[in-house]
Design an enzyme around this catalytic site. Sequence first.
Site, short mmCIF file in Angstrom:
data_model
loop_
_atom_site.label_atom_id
_atom_site.label_comp_id
_atom_site.label_asym_id
_atom_site.label_seq_id
_atom_site.Cartn_x
_atom_site.Cartn_y
_atom_site.Cartn_z
N PHE A 37 10.78 7.71 -7.72
CA PHE A 37 9.89 7.45 -8.67
C PHE A 37 9.18 6.06 -8.36
O PHE A 37 9.91 4.94 -8.02
CB PHE A 37 10.34 7.53 -10.07
CG PHE A 37 9.34 7.22 -11.06
CD1 PHE A 37 8.52 8.17 -11.49
CD2 PHE A 37 9.21 6.03 -11.75
CE1 PHE A 37 7.64 7.98 -12.43
CE2 PHE A 37 8.21 5.63 -12.54
CZ PHE A 37 7.29 6.68 -12.79
N ASP A 88 10.94 -0.70 -3.52
CA ASP A 88 10.81 -0.52 -4.81
C ASP A 88 11.97 -1.05 -5.59
O ASP A 88 12.69 -0.18 -5.92
CB ASP A 88 10.37 0.93 -5.12
CG ASP A 88 9.95 0.94 -6.68
OD1 ASP A 88 9.87 -0.16 -7.20
OD2 ASP A 88 9.15 2.12 -6.91
N LYS A 128 9.36 -4.43 -14.01
CA LYS A 128 10.07 -4.27 -15.40
C LYS A 128 10.80 -5.55 -16.15
O LYS A 128 10.07 -6.07 -16.91
CB LYS A 128 11.09 -3.31 -14.89
CG LYS A 128 10.25 -1.71 -15.10
CD LYS A 128 11.19 -0.72 -15.18
CE LYS A 128 10.74 0.60 -15.63
NZ LYS A 128 10.44 1.18 -14.22
C1 PLP Z 1 9.14 1.98 -13.85
C2 PLP Z 1 8.97 2.22 -12.18
C3 PLP Z 1 7.70 2.17 -11.75
C4 PLP Z 1 6.47 1.99 -12.63
O1 PLP Z 1 6.31 0.93 -13.01
P1 PLP Z 1 5.05 0.82 -14.24
O2 PLP Z 1 5.07 -0.60 -14.81
O3 PLP Z 1 5.39 1.89 -15.39
O4 PLP Z 1 3.99 1.29 -13.54
C5 PLP Z 1 7.66 2.25 -10.58
N1 PLP Z 1 8.99 2.18 -9.87
C6 PLP Z 1 9.93 2.15 -10.10
C7 PLP Z 1 11.39 2.12 -9.29
C8 PLP Z 1 10.35 2.35 -11.49
O5 PLP Z 1 11.58 2.26 -12.11
#
Ligand code: PLP
Length: 389
Positions: free
Chosen positions: A128, A215, A244
Site C-alpha cells: 500500500f 515506504d 504518519k
Molecule cells: C498510510 C500510508 C500511505 C499513505 O499515506 P497518506 O498520508 O494517507 O497519503 C502510504 N504508504 C504507507 C505504507 C501507509 O501506511
Amino acid sequence: MMSALMQTYARLPVTFSHGEGVYLFDTEGRRYLDGISGIGVNALGHAHPAVTAAITQQADKLVHSSNLYRISTQETLANSLTKLAGMDNVFFGNSGAEANEAAIKLARLHGHDQGIKQPAIVVLEGAFHGRTLATLSATGNRKIQAGFEPLVGGFIRAPANDIEALRQIANNNPDVVAFLAEPIQGESGVNVLDTDYLLAAREICSAHNWLLMLDEVQTGNGRTGSPFACQGVGLQADVITTAKGLGNGVPIGACMARGHAASILGAGQHGSTFGGNPLACAAGLAVLDTIAKDSLCANAANMGELIKDVLQAELRDNHRVRDIRGRGLMIGIQLHRDCGELVAQGLDAGLLINVAGGSTVRLLPPLVINEQESRELAAGVAALIRNFN
Ligand SMILES: *Cc1c(COP(=O)(O)O)cnc(C)c1O
C-alpha cells in the site's frame, strides 16, 4: 442525518471530543483506550504537552510563509530527521502519498538521467503506497485501483519475500530504476518482510543501479522500536519516505534521500505549496525531540514485546488465531477468517482497534503507552478475540 460529505468512508458511529495520552473521549463522555492512534499518527498520544506547546507557540508567530523563502523550522527539522534516519537530505510534503510521489518522481529522473526513457519501478504484491493516481498504481490491491483506470504505468509487480522473482526481473528488465517496498506491509495485514529478502534486495539494487526506496510512512518515526524499521534490520536505503507519526496529527510527509539519490531532484523539479510549513515542522520537531528525550523507540520495542507476550499467553490455545506478529508497536493478530466485525465490538468495549487485510487485527498504539496500559490493551484485545464467533 446525511451530511454534505462525499461518502468515501464507512465511519463508525462515534465522535471524539478530546483525548489525553492513550485515551480518547467521545461526545457522551465515554472513554476509549486508543490501540490505533488515528492509524499510526498520534505517536505521542493525544494532547501531548510538547506538541501542544510547539504548535501554539509557532501559530502565535508564523503559520505559513512559503517555500519561496527560507524556513528555519524546516531546516532544523530536515537536519534532525535526516540525522535520525541516516540520510542526507529531505523534501517535505503533506502526506504519505505525497512523500511517495516525490520518491517515484525521483526514481524516474534517476532513469532518465541514464537515458532510460521508460523507467520502471518494482513494487510488491500486498503493498500500500497511497491513493493518488501514481501511488494507487504502485499499490498491490485491486480494490484500491478498480474504477480508476487507466493506471499510471511504469510499475512491475513482484511477489513479496521471493528473491528469485526479483532476480528474474533484474535479469529481464533493463528499464528498472528502483525497488519500492514497505519493510512491514501495514494495510495488507502487518506482513513483515523477511530480513534476508530485504538484504538480498539491497544487493540486487546495488548491482543493477536501482534505488532501494523504502515506504516507511507507517513504520517510521519509532513505531517499530528503531527510528526507522530499516535500521532495525541493518538495511541501508537510498530513499526513505515517511509521514504518519511525524507530525502527531499535523499533516506532514517527507521523502529522504542519501548518496547519489540526494542529488537527483533539482531546482524547479518538484514542489508543494504547504509542504514543510513552519507549523507542520514545529510539530515534527516536537515529536522527534520527545521520541529522543523520552526514549520512545526503546519503549515501543519493550511495550511491543509485552503486548505480544500477553496476547500469546492469552490466545495460545485459541483455534481462531493463526499468527501473532509484528515489530515494536506495529502488531498484527491474524485470525483464520475475516474479522471486520471486531472493530465495532471493540468500540462497544471501549477499545479502538483496526482490522487490516480482512483477517488481521492491527494494533498501532501510541508510542507513549506504559506497561499498565499495554496490559489493558492486550487483555482487552484477547478477550474480544476469545468472544468472537
Ligand atoms: C498510510 C500510508 C500511505 C499513505 O499515506 P497518506 O498520508 O494517507 O497519503 C502510504 N504508504 C504507507 C505504507 C501507509 O501506511
